[in-house]
Write a protein that holds these residues in place. Structure first.
Motif, PDB file in Angstrom:
ATOM      1  N   GLN A 604       0.518  -1.021   0.336  1.00  0.00           N
ATOM      2  CA  GLN A 604      -0.207   0.246  -0.122  1.00  0.00           C
ATOM      3  C   GLN A 604       1.028   1.232   0.021  1.00  0.00           C
ATOM      4  OE1 GLN A 604      -2.776   0.213   3.098  1.00  0.00           O
ATOM      5  NE2 GLN A 604      -4.233  -1.683   2.321  1.00  0.00           N
ATOM      6  N   SER A 605       0.655   2.691  -0.746  1.00  0.00           N
ATOM      7  CA  SER A 605       1.289   3.594  -0.781  1.00  0.00           C
ATOM      8  C   SER A 605       0.991   4.293   0.686  1.00  0.00           C
ATOM      9  CB  SER A 605       0.801   4.583  -1.672  1.00  0.00           C
ATOM     10  OG  SER A 605       0.646   4.073  -2.842  1.00  0.00           O
ATOM     11  N   GLY A 606       2.235   4.657   1.516  1.00  0.00           N
ATOM     12  CA  GLY A 606       1.483   5.730   2.285  1.00  0.00           C
ATOM     13  C   GLY A 606       2.755   6.865   2.821  1.00  0.00           C
ATOM     14  N   ALA A 607       3.041   7.138   3.663  1.00  0.00           N
ATOM     15  CA  ALA A 607       3.595   8.243   4.194  1.00  0.00           C
ATOM     16  C   ALA A 607       4.088   8.185   6.025  1.00  0.00           C
ATOM     17  CB  ALA A 607       2.953   9.540   4.015  1.00  0.00           C
ATOM     18  N   LEU A 608       5.712   8.545   6.255  1.00  0.00           N
ATOM     19  CA  LEU A 608       6.211   8.825   7.831  1.00  0.00           C
ATOM     20  C   LEU A 608       6.295  10.196   7.307  1.00  0.00           C
ATOM     21  CD1 LEU A 608       7.701   5.319   7.846  1.00  0.00           C
ATOM     22  CD2 LEU A 608       5.257   6.038   8.981  1.00  0.00           C
ATOM     23  N   THR A 609       5.690  10.978   8.568  1.00  0.00           N
ATOM     24  CA  THR A 609       6.677  12.276   8.881  1.00  0.00           C
ATOM     25  C   THR A 609       7.432  12.487  10.857  1.00  0.00           C
ATOM     26  OG1 THR A 609       4.001  13.106   9.432  1.00  0.00           O
ATOM     27  CG2 THR A 609       4.752  13.759   6.990  1.00  0.00           C
ATOM     28  N   MET A 610       8.522  13.499  10.636  1.00  0.00           N
ATOM     29  CA  MET A 610       8.387  13.455  11.850  1.00  0.00           C
ATOM     30  C   MET A 610       8.228  14.962  12.355  1.00  0.00           C
ATOM     31  SD  MET A 610      12.085  10.971  12.850  1.00  0.00           S
ATOM     32  CE  MET A 610      13.017  11.771  10.686  1.00  0.00           C
ATOM     33  N   GLU A 611       7.950  14.945  13.302  1.00  0.00           N
ATOM     34  CA  GLU A 611       7.488  16.312  13.794  1.00  0.00           C
ATOM     35  C   GLU A 611       9.023  17.184  13.654  1.00  0.00           C
ATOM     36  OE1 GLU A 611       6.899  15.823  18.794  1.00  0.00           O
ATOM     37  OE2 GLU A 611       5.114  14.349  18.135  1.00  0.00           O
ATOM     38  N   ASP A 612       8.286  18.714  14.207  1.00  0.00           N
ATOM     39  CA  ASP A 612       9.803  20.138  14.277  1.00  0.00           C
ATOM     40  C   ASP A 612      10.263  19.623  12.589  1.00  0.00           C
ATOM     41  OD1 ASP A 612       9.163  20.441  16.523  1.00  0.00           O
ATOM     42  OD2 ASP A 612      10.886  19.700  17.300  1.00  0.00           O
ATOM     43  N   ASN A 613       9.863  19.156  11.117  1.00  0.00           N
ATOM     44  CA  ASN A 613      10.308  19.272  10.170  1.00  0.00           C
ATOM     45  C   ASN A 613      11.341  18.057  10.191  1.00  0.00           C
ATOM     46  OD1 ASN A 613       9.510  19.342   7.414  1.00  0.00           O
ATOM     47  ND2 ASN A 613      10.946  21.172   7.921  1.00  0.00           N
ATOM     48  N   LEU A 614      11.787  17.458  10.802  1.00  0.00           N
ATOM     49  CA  LEU A 614      12.864  16.672  10.806  1.00  0.00           C
ATOM     50  C   LEU A 614      13.045  15.684   9.246  1.00  0.00           C
ATOM     51  CD1 LEU A 614      14.940  15.759  12.870  1.00  0.00           C
ATOM     52  CD2 LEU A 614      13.973  13.950  13.548  1.00  0.00           C
ATOM     53  N   GLY A 615      11.694  15.260   8.850  1.00  0.00           N
ATOM     54  CA  GLY A 615      11.716  14.479   7.906  1.00  0.00           C
ATOM     55  C   GLY A 615      10.946  13.739   7.978  1.00  0.00           C
ATOM     56  N   ALA A 616      10.992  13.342   6.362  1.00  0.00           N
ATOM     57  CA  ALA A 616       9.714  12.740   5.879  1.00  0.00           C
ATOM     58  C   ALA A 616       9.899  11.071   4.632  1.00  0.00           C
ATOM     59  CB  ALA A 616       9.017  13.618   5.027  1.00  0.00           C
ATOM     60  N   HIS A 634      12.841   9.888   1.217  1.00  0.00           N
ATOM     61  CA  HIS A 634      13.311   9.571   2.070  1.00  0.00           C
ATOM     62  C   HIS A 634      14.426  10.549   2.283  1.00  0.00           C
ATOM     63  CE1 HIS A 634      15.110   8.414   5.970  1.00  0.00           C
ATOM     64  NE2 HIS A 634      16.388   8.704   5.344  1.00  0.00           N
ATOM     65  N   GLN A 635      13.957  11.405   3.494  1.00  0.00           N
ATOM     66  CA  GLN A 635      13.815  12.792   3.335  1.00  0.00           C
ATOM     67  C   GLN A 635      14.883  12.885   5.026  1.00  0.00           C
ATOM     68  OE1 GLN A 635      12.921  16.381   0.915  1.00  0.00           O
ATOM     69  NE2 GLN A 635      13.493  17.868   2.344  1.00  0.00           N
ATOM     70  N   ILE A 636      15.821  13.496   5.962  1.00  0.00           N
ATOM     71  CA  ILE A 636      16.046  14.096   6.959  1.00  0.00           C
ATOM     72  C   ILE A 636      17.277  15.388   6.699  1.00  0.00           C
ATOM     73  CG2 ILE A 636      17.909  13.621   8.303  1.00  0.00           C
ATOM     74  CD1 ILE A 636      15.806  11.668   8.234  1.00  0.00           C
ATOM     75  N   ASN A 637      16.221  16.219   7.359  1.00  0.00           N
ATOM     76  CA  ASN A 637      16.076  18.068   6.718  1.00  0.00           C
ATOM     77  C   ASN A 637      17.097  18.351   7.929  1.00  0.00           C
ATOM     78  OD1 ASN A 637      14.788  18.084   5.043  1.00  0.00           O
ATOM     79  ND2 ASN A 637      12.312  17.884   6.534  1.00  0.00           N
ATOM     80  N   GLU A 638      17.805  17.722   9.168  1.00  0.00           N
ATOM     81  CA  GLU A 638      18.576  18.384   9.727  1.00  0.00           C
ATOM     82  C   GLU A 638      20.096  17.392   9.692  1.00  0.00           C
ATOM     83  OE1 GLU A 638      18.903  20.659  11.357  1.00  0.00           O
ATOM     84  OE2 GLU A 638      16.426  21.265  11.737  1.00  0.00           O
ATOM     85  N   ASP A 647      13.734   8.490  20.470  1.00  0.00           N
ATOM     86  CA  ASP A 647      12.780   7.526  20.070  1.00  0.00           C
ATOM     87  C   ASP A 647      11.961   7.697  18.744  1.00  0.00           C
ATOM     88  OD1 ASP A 647      13.671   6.133  22.290  1.00  0.00           O
ATOM     89  OD2 ASP A 647      12.297   7.665  23.243  1.00  0.00           O
ATOM     90  N   MET A 648      11.435   8.760  18.344  1.00  0.00           N
ATOM     91  CA  MET A 648      11.141   8.860  17.635  1.00  0.00           C
ATOM     92  C   MET A 648      11.540   8.937  15.985  1.00  0.00           C
ATOM     93  SD  MET A 648       9.944  13.362  15.845  1.00  0.00           S
ATOM     94  CE  MET A 648      11.395  13.357  15.769  1.00  0.00           C
ATOM     95  N   LEU A 649      13.085   9.264  16.122  1.00  0.00           N
ATOM     96  CA  LEU A 649      14.110   8.784  14.780  1.00  0.00           C
ATOM     97  C   LEU A 649      13.935   7.035  15.189  1.00  0.00           C
ATOM     98  CD1 LEU A 649      15.678  10.027  12.666  1.00  0.00           C
ATOM     99  CD2 LEU A 649      17.645   9.796  14.482  1.00  0.00           C
TER     100      LEU A 649
END
Length: 669
Positions: A604-616, A634-638, A647-649
């Motif tokens: 199935q198509s899907g998406a994951l996002t992290m808080e504070d625009n950390l990544g998606a 897969h993108q990491i912004n920091e 834990d989120m990561l």
């Protein structure tokens, strides 16, 4: 993540508590220590510090005044062959004005248990080495003999130093467990030091004042003979004795994506704050960053080197004759230095050879090269200044002191911000520094003595774009093509990887790590065009990329590009996660299913996002008759992720791995 947040996380408050020192003596190795097969609290340990004791005290010399004498003795247990490196010990020393600190090893012995008896092997002269790495520092080394699994080694070394502005750091943690570590300082009332502790666990501390004394020699001349003589008198003073004790400190465990685990090691650092001698005014030494960098700028082998221009003026005039913009001037000068002066592998913010000699001999240390680069940029009319840096291997420059830095780069100030430059790396370009220099913050120094912090961590996303097109035949064999495009730091890493390996070896490794595929029609472009993305293309055939079970074919649509395991396995993360730079991995995959087959199930198509625009993470798949289209990003912004976000990561990577390992099921019609 800002630097102060990290400091709060790893630099803890100085606490004073009761501590009792234990009695250990060199030469008193026990049979029980030699019989021990594994460390009682860490069975995986390859070695352990059984005890380490050190003292630093001030001794008054009639010719030199006060000198610091540091005496260290160490006993180490070797459990496994992987621990043999602990038999190689290395102590650095400073060289200033041609005068070296004194480092003397003694009592170096290896103990083994032979037929139930303790056998001693003493270090011979040929096991001691000395190496001057630059005109400012060197190393004294020993290699203890006859080391085996089960050995215990001991040694002592003494350092005598006239550098009173700092005392030696003391590490309570190592890469191996430390059973007992004790450090005692005796500091006369004339000296006040700032003592800083870092790490997650702290030693116990006991402080007291004791009486000290030294003999003062006054030179006189005999009135009869005319020969010099000395009169002496005893001077008493108060001495601060501080004892630090660490017991049963665990090994520093390296974790994935840590730039330098030593940044988080339990240790002490000392900085001279002031001196207050009798009948003299208090003299402050503890300084802020502006004072530190101003002092460095005024060193003969730093600031004055920037003013030397006569050796390159004609060459630069010819080089820049057709340049039409500042951006073009910057690039021309950077490439000119890179092409004409090679880095000799030595760090330091002070020139070794000096810019003139380095230019003539076409080699120099980091300061020779990048101060030369800065001088050329200034001569070309650009607002260029040096930036002091502490490399990743050197650790983070937390405190304002002259020894915090070991590297220098150049910066051009523009209305859009700083352009950072390093001419020591073949594949560097404007704002693309060697990875060794990506270490939190540097310090920019201007001609007028002012300075400011410079963020060294990249903000621009480095892309890794992969295009895959493949077909599956009814037997599960796959034929396809790959085109991979890398930008920014990903391109630098790609170029560096090819520099040290031949293409045949690279392709063999790629084939083996990609499911035993066979690669053909391989090509690379833009290897030397540093402002363009690198492009890698090849065709491939694979017979082991699908599972055939009955009338069904099971296949991971990402093939060998799928992430199959979560790199973050620890329950608790102690250190920040350092990716080095922000990045995006993007995959566009086209799949032609075989004739006679149809799709039974798709992920199935899907998406994951992290808080504070950390990544998606985004996963999208569609079917158009016999063709499947898959798009994944897969993108990491920091560049750096705090341990509070671990834990989120970890959950993010867990979900991403689960999605990337899902399979397509094809069934025979």
């Amino acid at each position: 993540m800002k630097l102060p947040k990290l400091i709060n996380a790893i630099f803890l408050l100085f606490v004073v508590s009761t501590v009792t020192a234990q009695e250990f003596k060199l030469g008193k190795v026990s049979v029980a220590e030699l019989q021990q097969k594994v460390h009682p609290k860490d069975s995986a340990a390859v070695a352990a510090i059984l005890y380490k004791k050190g003292t630093s005290r001030f001794i008054y010399d009639k010719d030199q005044g006060f000198v610091i004498v540091t005496d260290v003795e160490n006993r180490i247990k070797i459990y496994k062959k992987e621990g043999y490196d602990w038999a190689n010990q290395d102590v650095f020393y400073y060289i200033s004005g041609g005068v070296e600190e004194s480092v003397v090893f003694s009592d170096a012995v290896t103990y083994n248990l032979v037929d139930g008896k303790i056998e001693k092997t003493k270090l011979k002269t040929e096991g001691t080495f000395k190496e001057n790495r630059s005109k400012y520092s060197g190393h004294k080394k020993i290699t203890l003999p006859n080391v085996k699994e089960g050995s215990v080694i001991e040694y002592r070394y003494t350092i005598k130093s006239r550098h009173l502005s700092f005392m030696r750091d003391w590490d309570f943690q190592e890469e191996i467990p430390v059973n007992y570590s004790e450090y005692v300082t005796y500091i006369p009332e004339y000296f006040v030091y700032n003592v800083r502790q870092k790490g997650y666990i702290l030693p116990k501390v006991k402080s007291e004042f004791i009486q000290g004394s030294f003999t003062v020699y006054e030179k006189e001349r005999d009135l009869v003979s005319g020969k010099p003589s000395y009169s002496t008198f005893k001077k008493e003073y108060q001495e601060a004795k501080t004892t630090y004790v660490a017991e049963n400190f665990p090994a520093m465990k390296d974790e994935v994506f840590v730039n330098n685990v030593n940044n988080y090691m339990s240790s002490l650092q000392f900085e001279l704050a002031m001196t207050k001698f009798p009948n003299e005014s208090i003299k402050p030494y503890s300084t802020d960053w502006n004072s530190v960098v101003k002092t460095i700028y005024e060193y003969d082998d730093f600031g004055p080197e920037l003013n030397k221009t006569g050796y390159f003026e004609e060459d630069l005039k010819s080089l820049l004759a057709t340049a039409k913009s500042n951006e073009e001037r910057i690039l021309l000068i950077l490439n000119f230095v890179k092409s004409n002066v090679g880095w000799n592998g030595i760090n330091g913010y002070s020139c070794d050879n000096g810019v003139r000699k380095a230019y003539k001999e076409k080699t120099g240390n980091i300061a020779d090269i990048n101060l030369m680069l800065t001088a050329m940029l200034r001569h070309a009319g650009l607002k260029a200044n040096p930036v002091l840096v502490s490399t990743r291997s050197n650790g983070i420059a937390f405190f304002a002191n002259r020894t915090a830095f070991n590297y220098v780069i150049a910066a051009v100030e523009t209305d859009q911000g700083n352009i950072l430059l390093d001419a020591s790396s073949k594949y560097s370009s404007p704002n693309i520094l060697p990875l060794r220099a990506l270490n939190w913050q540097g310090r920019l120094i201007r001609k007028d003595g002012t300075s400011e912090a410079v963020d060294l961590m990249p903000n621009t996303i480095s892309n890794d774009n992969v295009f895959v097109n493949y077909t599956i035949d009814p037997t599960g064999k796959i034929d396809g093509k790959v085109r991979r495009q890398c930008t920014e730091y990903n391109a630098m890493v790609f170029r560096n990887n090819f520099e040290s390996v031949k293409q045949d070896a690279y392709l063999e490794k790629l084939e083996n790590e990609s499911g035993k595929i066979e690669i053909s029609d391989y090509s690379r472009t833009n290897e030397k065009e540093l402002l363009l993305p690198t492009i890698e293309s090849f065709s491939f055939t694979g017979s082991n990329l699908c599972d055939l079970i009955g009338d069904k074919i099971y296949i991971n649509p990402m093939l060998f590009f799928a992430k199959t395991s979560n790199p973050f396995k620890q329950e608790v993360r102690e250190y920040p996660v350092d990716f080095g730079y922000p990045f995006m991995d993007k995959f566009n995959i086209t799949i032609k299913i075989p004739d006679g087959f149809t799709v039974e199930s798709l992920p199935q198509s899907g998406a994951l996002t992290m808080e504070d625009n950390l990544g998606a993470f985004k996963y999208h798949i569609v079917q158009n008759e016999s063709v499947l289209q898959l798009s994944i990003s897969h993108q990491i912004n920091e560049a750096i992720v705090s341990n509070e976000q671990y834990d989120m990561l970890k959950e993010y990577y867990k979900g991403m791995v689960a999605k990337e390992t899902e399979k397509i099921v094809l069934k025979r019609i």
